[in-house]
Design a protein around this motif. Structure first.
Motif, PDB file in Angstrom:
ATOM      1  N   LEU A  48       0.819  -1.218   0.000  1.00 51.20           N
ATOM      2  CA  LEU A  48       0.000   0.000   0.000  1.00 51.20           C
ATOM      3  C   LEU A  48       0.851   1.266   0.000  1.00 51.20           C
ATOM      4  CD1 LEU A  48      -2.762  -1.107   2.521  1.00 51.20           C
ATOM      5  CD2 LEU A  48      -3.054  -0.747   0.054  1.00 51.20           C
ATOM      6  N   ILE A  49       1.852   1.320   0.865  1.00 56.54           N
ATOM      7  CA  ILE A  49       2.685   2.526   0.954  1.00 56.54           C
ATOM      8  C   ILE A  49       3.472   2.739  -0.334  1.00 56.54           C
ATOM      9  CG2 ILE A  49       4.726   3.518   2.086  1.00 56.54           C
ATOM     10  CD1 ILE A  49       3.569   2.461   4.735  1.00 56.54           C
ATOM     11  N   GLU A  50       4.040   1.678  -0.866  1.00 54.35           N
ATOM     12  CA  GLU A  50       4.913   1.837  -2.030  1.00 54.35           C
ATOM     13  C   GLU A  50       4.143   1.953  -3.343  1.00 54.35           C
ATOM     14  OE1 GLU A  50       8.028  -1.105  -1.727  1.00 54.35           O
ATOM     15  OE2 GLU A  50       8.771  -0.188   0.133  1.00 54.35           O
ATOM     16  N   GLU A  51       3.086   1.181  -3.515  1.00 60.97           N
ATOM     17  CA  GLU A  51       2.368   1.197  -4.789  1.00 60.97           C
ATOM     18  C   GLU A  51       1.268   2.250  -4.841  1.00 60.97           C
ATOM     19  OE1 GLU A  51       3.434  -0.553  -7.398  1.00 60.97           O
ATOM     20  OE2 GLU A  51       5.029  -1.286  -6.085  1.00 60.97           O
ATOM     21  N   ARG A  52       0.500   2.373  -3.786  1.00 60.96           N
ATOM     22  CA  ARG A  52      -0.616   3.317  -3.802  1.00 60.96           C
ATOM     23  C   ARG A  52      -0.172   4.742  -3.500  1.00 60.96           C
ATOM     24  NH1 ARG A  52      -6.009   1.961  -0.744  1.00 60.96           N
ATOM     25  NH2 ARG A  52      -6.107   0.482  -2.454  1.00 60.96           N
ATOM     26  N   PHE A  53       0.746   4.887  -2.537  1.00 66.81           N
ATOM     27  CA  PHE A  53       1.120   6.232  -2.099  1.00 66.81           C
ATOM     28  C   PHE A  53       2.506   6.664  -2.553  1.00 66.81           C
ATOM     29  CE2 PHE A  53      -1.949   4.587   1.032  1.00 66.81           C
ATOM     30  CZ  PHE A  53      -2.981   5.462   0.743  1.00 66.81           C
ATOM     31  N   ARG A  54       3.206   5.812  -3.288  1.00 59.57           N
ATOM     32  CA  ARG A  54       4.535   6.119  -3.831  1.00 59.57           C
ATOM     33  C   ARG A  54       5.536   6.497  -2.751  1.00 59.57           C
ATOM     34  NH1 ARG A  54       3.347   3.223  -7.638  1.00 59.57           N
ATOM     35  NH2 ARG A  54       2.187   4.060  -9.383  1.00 59.57           N
ATOM     36  N   GLY A  55       5.408   5.835  -1.598  1.00 59.92           N
ATOM     37  CA  GLY A  55       6.318   6.074  -0.490  1.00 59.92           C
ATOM     38  C   GLY A  55       7.285   4.913  -0.324  1.00 59.92           C
ATOM     39  N   ASN A  56       7.803   4.758   0.881  1.00 60.82           N
ATOM     40  CA  ASN A  56       8.754   3.693   1.169  1.00 60.82           C
ATOM     41  C   ASN A  56       8.528   3.203   2.593  1.00 60.82           C
ATOM     42  OD1 ASN A  56      11.085   2.040   0.728  1.00 60.82           O
ATOM     43  ND2 ASN A  56      12.223   3.445   2.017  1.00 60.82           N
ATOM     44  N   LEU A  57       8.342   1.899   2.747  1.00 65.44           N
ATOM     45  CA  LEU A  57       8.227   1.310   4.080  1.00 65.44           C
ATOM     46  C   LEU A  57       9.633   1.061   4.593  1.00 65.44           C
ATOM     47  CD1 LEU A  57       6.469   0.123   6.360  1.00 65.44           C
ATOM     48  CD2 LEU A  57       6.620  -2.074   5.184  1.00 65.44           C
ATOM     49  N   HIS A  68       3.730  -1.006  14.846  1.00 66.74           N
ATOM     50  CA  HIS A  68       4.509   0.214  14.610  1.00 66.74           C
ATOM     51  C   HIS A  68       4.910   0.209  13.138  1.00 66.74           C
ATOM     52  CE1 HIS A  68       5.410   1.486  18.797  1.00 66.74           C
ATOM     53  NE2 HIS A  68       5.169   0.208  19.048  1.00 66.74           N
ATOM     54  N   ILE A  69       4.762   1.347  12.496  1.00 66.06           N
ATOM     55  CA  ILE A  69       5.117   1.468  11.084  1.00 66.06           C
ATOM     56  C   ILE A  69       5.989   2.713  10.919  1.00 66.06           C
ATOM     57  CG2 ILE A  69       4.239   1.608   8.725  1.00 66.06           C
ATOM     58  CD1 ILE A  69       1.478   0.747   9.902  1.00 66.06           C
ATOM     59  N   LEU A  70       7.158   2.547  10.333  1.00 63.50           N
ATOM     60  CA  LEU A  70       8.049   3.655  10.016  1.00 63.50           C
ATOM     61  C   LEU A  70       8.102   3.746   8.497  1.00 63.50           C
ATOM     62  CD1 LEU A  70      10.028   5.801  11.143  1.00 63.50           C
ATOM     63  CD2 LEU A  70      11.832   4.080  10.929  1.00 63.50           C
ATOM     64  N   PHE A  71       7.726   4.907   7.952  1.00 65.65           N
ATOM     65  CA  PHE A  71       7.621   5.005   6.502  1.00 65.65           C
ATOM     66  C   PHE A  71       7.907   6.421   6.026  1.00 65.65           C
ATOM     67  CE2 PHE A  71       3.563   5.746   8.463  1.00 65.65           C
ATOM     68  CZ  PHE A  71       2.953   6.759   7.744  1.00 65.65           C
ATOM     69  N   GLU A  72       8.212   6.528   4.738  1.00 67.00           N
ATOM     70  CA  GLU A  72       8.445   7.814   4.086  1.00 67.00           C
ATOM     71  C   GLU A  72       7.333   8.051   3.081  1.00 67.00           C
ATOM     72  OE1 GLU A  72      12.377   8.381   2.397  1.00 67.00           O
ATOM     73  OE2 GLU A  72      13.164   6.864   3.777  1.00 67.00           O
ATOM     74  N   LEU A  73       6.966   9.307   2.909  1.00 64.60           N
ATOM     75  CA  LEU A  73       5.942   9.677   1.940  1.00 64.60           C
ATOM     76  C   LEU A  73       6.432  10.827   1.078  1.00 64.60           C
ATOM     77  CD1 LEU A  73       2.694   9.730   4.122  1.00 64.60           C
ATOM     78  CD2 LEU A  73       3.391   7.980   2.484  1.00 64.60           C
TER      79      LEU A  73
END
Length: 150
Positions: A48-57, A68-73
């Motif tokens: 979800l983070i990488e494909e839908r929101f173009r971020g990075n888990l 706990h989730i650490l991610f970049e957006l």
């Protein structure tokens, strides 16, 4: 000891590093998240983070009653929208894939508590940033190292 170099994300009109730490707690702190559900949550959150929101888990972990989730957006993604979407999608998929493990522990459509913890991460504390901003436009004192008095 080597220092970590900050890696910035380069986009068409920006260079940034926007990292977030989110915590989702199971409704009533019920211990529902088995190792299998945790593994699924990690894989699905990454998708979800990488494909839908173009971020990075960056990191994902938790215990039986929270994650706990650490991610970049990217700058275009609203953290609150991403977090609400993650909670909704993880809840929906967990109920669909693991009904026997959830039944009797949770009811109705609730999986997560209504609240969540979103926190930004950064390299400097607030006090350091405040002092830095306050000193902008003022003459900097000469450092002792550059003082060549004898």
């Amino acid at each position: 000891m080597s220092e970590k170099k900050t890696v910035y994300s380069r986009r068409a009109h920006s260079v940034c590093r926007l990292t977030y730490h989110a915590v989702f707690v199971v409704k009533y702190r019920r211990k529902v998240i088995s190792p299998g559900i945790m593994d699924f949550f990690k894989v699905h959150t990454k998708y979800l983070i990488e494909e839908r929101f173009r971020g990075n888990l960056t990191e994902f972990n938790g215990e039986a009653d929270h994650v706990h989730i650490l991610f970049e957006l990217p700058p275009s993604a609203a953290p609150s929208m991403v977090i609400c979407s993650l909670k909704t999608q993880l809840s929906k998929e967990a109920r669909k894939r693991y009904p026997e493990q959830i039944r009797g522990k949770l009811w109705k459509d609730s999986f997560w508590s209504d609240s969540y913890l979103p926190a930004t991460t950064g390299g400097a504390d607030i006090e350091t940033l405040e002092k830095y901003i306050q000193t902008q436009g003022t003459k900097k004192p000469r450092s002792l190292k550059s003082d060549h008095r004898k």
